[in-house]
Design a protein around this motif. Sequence first.
Motif, PDB file in Angstrom:
ATOM      1  N   VAL A  37      30.556 -10.578  -3.069  1.00 29.23           N
ATOM      2  CA  VAL A  37      30.724  -9.925  -1.765  1.00 29.23           C
ATOM      3  C   VAL A  37      32.037 -10.421  -1.155  1.00 29.23           C
ATOM      4  O   VAL A  37      32.067 -11.383  -0.389  1.00 29.23           O
ATOM      5  N   PRO A  38      33.167  -9.776  -1.508  1.00 24.70           N
ATOM      6  CA  PRO A  38      34.484 -10.236  -1.048  1.00 24.70           C
ATOM      7  C   PRO A  38      34.765  -9.795   0.384  1.00 24.70           C
ATOM      8  O   PRO A  38      35.666  -8.992   0.640  1.00 24.70           O
ATOM      9  N   PHE A  39      34.020 -10.359   1.294  1.00 28.67           N
ATOM     10  CA  PHE A  39      34.030  -9.935   2.694  1.00 28.67           C
ATOM     11  C   PHE A  39      34.237 -11.139   3.598  1.00 28.67           C
ATOM     12  O   PHE A  39      33.458 -12.102   3.523  1.00 28.67           O
ATOM     13  N   ASP A  40      35.275 -11.117   4.447  1.00 29.22           N
ATOM     14  CA  ASP A  40      35.408 -12.172   5.464  1.00 29.22           C
ATOM     15  C   ASP A  40      35.877 -11.611   6.805  1.00 29.22           C
ATOM     16  O   ASP A  40      36.534 -12.303   7.576  1.00 29.22           O
ATOM     17  N   HIS A  41      35.480 -10.360   7.086  1.00 32.61           N
ATOM     18  CA  HIS A  41      35.882  -9.714   8.341  1.00 32.61           C
ATOM     19  C   HIS A  41      35.194 -10.335   9.555  1.00 32.61           C
ATOM     20  O   HIS A  41      35.583 -10.059  10.680  1.00 32.61           O
ATOM     21  N   ALA A  42      34.157 -11.133   9.327  1.00 35.90           N
ATOM     22  CA  ALA A  42      33.380 -11.670  10.443  1.00 35.90           C
ATOM     23  C   ALA A  42      33.742 -13.117  10.745  1.00 35.90           C
ATOM     24  O   ALA A  42      32.992 -13.839  11.383  1.00 35.90           O
ATOM     25  N   THR A  43      34.917 -13.531  10.262  1.00 29.49           N
ATOM     26  CA  THR A  43      35.428 -14.886  10.479  1.00 29.49           C
ATOM     27  C   THR A  43      36.416 -14.858  11.640  1.00 29.49           C
ATOM     28  O   THR A  43      37.222 -13.928  11.724  1.00 29.49           O
ATOM     29  N   THR A  85      18.140 -14.377 -18.943  1.00 29.71           N
ATOM     30  CA  THR A  85      19.267 -13.456 -19.082  1.00 29.71           C
ATOM     31  C   THR A  85      19.963 -13.264 -17.736  1.00 29.71           C
ATOM     32  O   THR A  85      19.322 -13.141 -16.692  1.00 29.71           O
ATOM     33  N   MET A  86      21.290 -13.234 -17.803  1.00 30.35           N
ATOM     34  CA  MET A  86      22.091 -13.079 -16.593  1.00 30.35           C
ATOM     35  C   MET A  86      23.043 -11.903 -16.762  1.00 30.35           C
ATOM     36  O   MET A  86      23.437 -11.567 -17.880  1.00 30.35           O
ATOM     37  N   ALA A  87      23.417 -11.323 -15.631  1.00 30.56           N
ATOM     38  CA  ALA A  87      24.396 -10.240 -15.636  1.00 30.56           C
ATOM     39  C   ALA A  87      25.279 -10.373 -14.412  1.00 30.56           C
ATOM     40  O   ALA A  87      24.884 -10.958 -13.402  1.00 30.56           O
ATOM     41  N   ASP A  88      26.478  -9.839 -14.529  1.00 31.72           N
ATOM     42  CA  ASP A  88      27.412  -9.769 -13.395  1.00 31.72           C
ATOM     43  C   ASP A  88      27.558  -8.289 -13.054  1.00 31.72           C
ATOM     44  O   ASP A  88      28.064  -7.511 -13.866  1.00 31.72           O
ATOM     45  N   VAL A  89      27.080  -7.899 -11.879  1.00 36.64           N
ATOM     46  CA  VAL A  89      27.114  -6.472 -11.523  1.00 36.64           C
ATOM     47  C   VAL A  89      28.349  -6.111 -10.699  1.00 36.64           C
ATOM     48  O   VAL A  89      28.447  -5.006 -10.171  1.00 36.64           O
ATOM     49  N   GLY A  90      29.294  -7.040 -10.624  1.00 39.62           N
ATOM     50  CA  GLY A  90      30.546  -6.732  -9.931  1.00 39.62           C
ATOM     51  C   GLY A  90      30.489  -7.079  -8.459  1.00 39.62           C
ATOM     52  O   GLY A  90      29.663  -7.874  -8.017  1.00 39.62           O
ATOM     53  N   ASP A  91      31.380  -6.477  -7.695  1.00 40.67           N
ATOM     54  CA  ASP A  91      31.508  -6.775  -6.264  1.00 40.67           C
ATOM     55  C   ASP A  91      31.078  -5.582  -5.416  1.00 40.67           C
ATOM     56  O   ASP A  91      31.295  -4.422  -5.799  1.00 40.67           O
ATOM     57  N   VAL A  92      30.505  -5.871  -4.265  1.00 41.52           N
ATOM     58  CA  VAL A  92      30.263  -4.815  -3.282  1.00 41.52           C
ATOM     59  C   VAL A  92      31.607  -4.194  -2.896  1.00 41.52           C
ATOM     60  O   VAL A  92      32.606  -4.904  -2.725  1.00 41.52           O
ATOM     61  N   ASP A  93      31.623  -2.891  -2.783  1.00 35.70           N
ATOM     62  CA  ASP A  93      32.857  -2.155  -2.498  1.00 35.70           C
ATOM     63  C   ASP A  93      33.177  -2.255  -1.004  1.00 35.70           C
ATOM     64  O   ASP A  93      32.894  -1.352  -0.223  1.00 35.70           O
ATOM     65  N   ILE A  94      33.790  -3.380  -0.623  1.00 39.41           N
ATOM     66  CA  ILE A  94      34.148  -3.620   0.775  1.00 39.41           C
ATOM     67  C   ILE A  94      35.369  -2.779   1.129  1.00 39.41           C
ATOM     68  O   ILE A  94      36.332  -2.708   0.378  1.00 39.41           O
ATOM     69  N   ARG A  95      35.325  -2.147   2.278  1.00 36.18           N
ATOM     70  CA  ARG A  95      36.425  -1.258   2.684  1.00 36.18           C
ATOM     71  C   ARG A  95      36.980  -1.643   4.054  1.00 36.18           C
ATOM     72  O   ARG A  95      36.345  -2.376   4.800  1.00 36.18           O
ATOM     73  N   THR A  96      38.124  -1.116   4.358  1.00 35.23           N
ATOM     74  CA  THR A  96      38.737  -1.379   5.654  1.00 35.23           C
ATOM     75  C   THR A  96      38.132  -0.454   6.688  1.00 35.23           C
ATOM     76  O   THR A  96      38.771   0.450   7.211  1.00 35.23           O
ATOM     77  N   THR A  97      36.853  -0.657   6.910  1.00 38.02           N
ATOM     78  CA  THR A  97      36.142   0.142   7.908  1.00 38.02           C
ATOM     79  C   THR A  97      35.420  -0.817   8.824  1.00 38.02           C
ATOM     80  O   THR A  97      35.669  -2.001   8.784  1.00 38.02           O
ATOM     81  N   ASP A  98      34.544  -0.287   9.653  1.00 39.67           N
ATOM     82  CA  ASP A  98      33.922  -1.201  10.595  1.00 39.67           C
ATOM     83  C   ASP A  98      32.914  -2.107   9.899  1.00 39.67           C
ATOM     84  O   ASP A  98      32.401  -1.819   8.828  1.00 39.67           O
ATOM     85  N   LEU A  99      32.648  -3.203  10.581  1.00 41.84           N
ATOM     86  CA  LEU A  99      31.852  -4.279  10.019  1.00 41.84           C
ATOM     87  C   LEU A  99      30.451  -3.805   9.628  1.00 41.84           C
ATOM     88  O   LEU A  99      29.962  -4.108   8.536  1.00 41.84           O
ATOM     89  N   LEU A 100      29.809  -3.042  10.508  1.00 43.05           N
ATOM     90  CA  LEU A 100      28.439  -2.633  10.223  1.00 43.05           C
ATOM     91  C   LEU A 100      28.359  -1.652   9.057  1.00 43.05           C
ATOM     92  O   LEU A 100      27.368  -1.611   8.340  1.00 43.05           O
ATOM     93  N   ASP A 101      29.422  -0.884   8.854  1.00 45.04           N
ATOM     94  CA  ASP A 101      29.470   0.008   7.692  1.00 45.04           C
ATOM     95  C   ASP A 101      29.504  -0.818   6.399  1.00 45.04           C
ATOM     96  O   ASP A 101      28.816  -0.509   5.424  1.00 45.04           O
ATOM     97  N   ASN A 102      30.278  -1.888   6.397  1.00 42.23           N
ATOM     98  CA  ASN A 102      30.297  -2.773   5.229  1.00 42.23           C
ATOM     99  C   ASN A 102      28.945  -3.465   5.045  1.00 42.23           C
ATOM    100  O   ASN A 102      28.499  -3.669   3.915  1.00 42.23           O
TER     101      ASN A 102
END
Length: 309
Positions: A37-43, A85-102
């Motif tokens: 979750v590559p998100f730090d808009h709430a910092t 068993t483990m898997a990597d499902v990638g990253d949440v698609d964080i966008r330059t939109t409002d915080l609640l949308d992310n």
Amino acid sequence: MASRRHEVIRHGYASFFGAPLVGDISRLRADVAFLGVPFDHATNDRPGSRFGPAAIRDASMRYRSVNSAGWYDVERSRLILQGITMADVGDVDIRTTDLLDNFQRITAAVRRVRATGALPVLIGGDHSIAFPAVRAFDDKPLTIVQFDAHQDYTDERAGVRYSYDNQMRRIHELPFVQRLVLIGLRGHLENLEAWQAAQANGVQMVTAHHIATVGVEEALADLEIDGDAYLTIDIDVLDPSVAPGTGFPAPGGLTYYQLKAALLNVISRCQLTGLDLTEVNPVYDSTGITARTAAHILLDVLGAAFPSE
Ligand code: MN
Ligand code: MN
């Protein structure tokens, strides 16, 4: 992989512990699914934890174990995670939109992972992501165990109700959240509203100082923890000498062994249904030690959640 020993080009991409990358979550078949979750808009102080998933992914590649062979935990004198068993499902698609949308995207991603039966392991990102993550567990009563130097329990400040300082309050308001436990609190609180509200609302709090004084087992003995539990780990629960790469360091934190003992203690008393590890900030992690320590913590938590015979 012995047959590839003589190849000179390494193929593929970094993934958490070298686990297979699964691009289509509907095809996910694993016990554990890592979700970045590559998100730090709430910092509001020192941003950069959006780079945490990539850093921890890269660090964890140094500890990869092929073919679900597991790891030998020297401190516990046992094999862990053999056959899990483990898997990597990638990253949440964080966008330059409002915080609640992310936040909606984060909740939706966790729901999709949960639908496959895999244990969701979110890698942040700032700590605000715990709220959209926990929202996806609304089908059962839940105990929340927070490892953190801070409360993150502010109701609102200057009209802000969703940030890395509010998420535990928002989580505690969710109707299916039965109880909230905070382990590792310390420092000089300037927000008495959050402190008083946490006490009035029955948040069970264990300070880092109490752990340092009486030891982990005694400090945690009276906590009420059972049933399904979600673990939310802010890396700043560790002392900054152990984990300097974080946005809001505070002196007097736990040692690695204290945190490990506390995690094992908590997990032995509940059914782990999800977790996040947040606030690793590579911008302040000049040696990379924080990302590597985060990878070790993930193995400790998962090794406890999936006990081998
Ligand atoms: Mn914190
Ligand atoms: Mn936090």
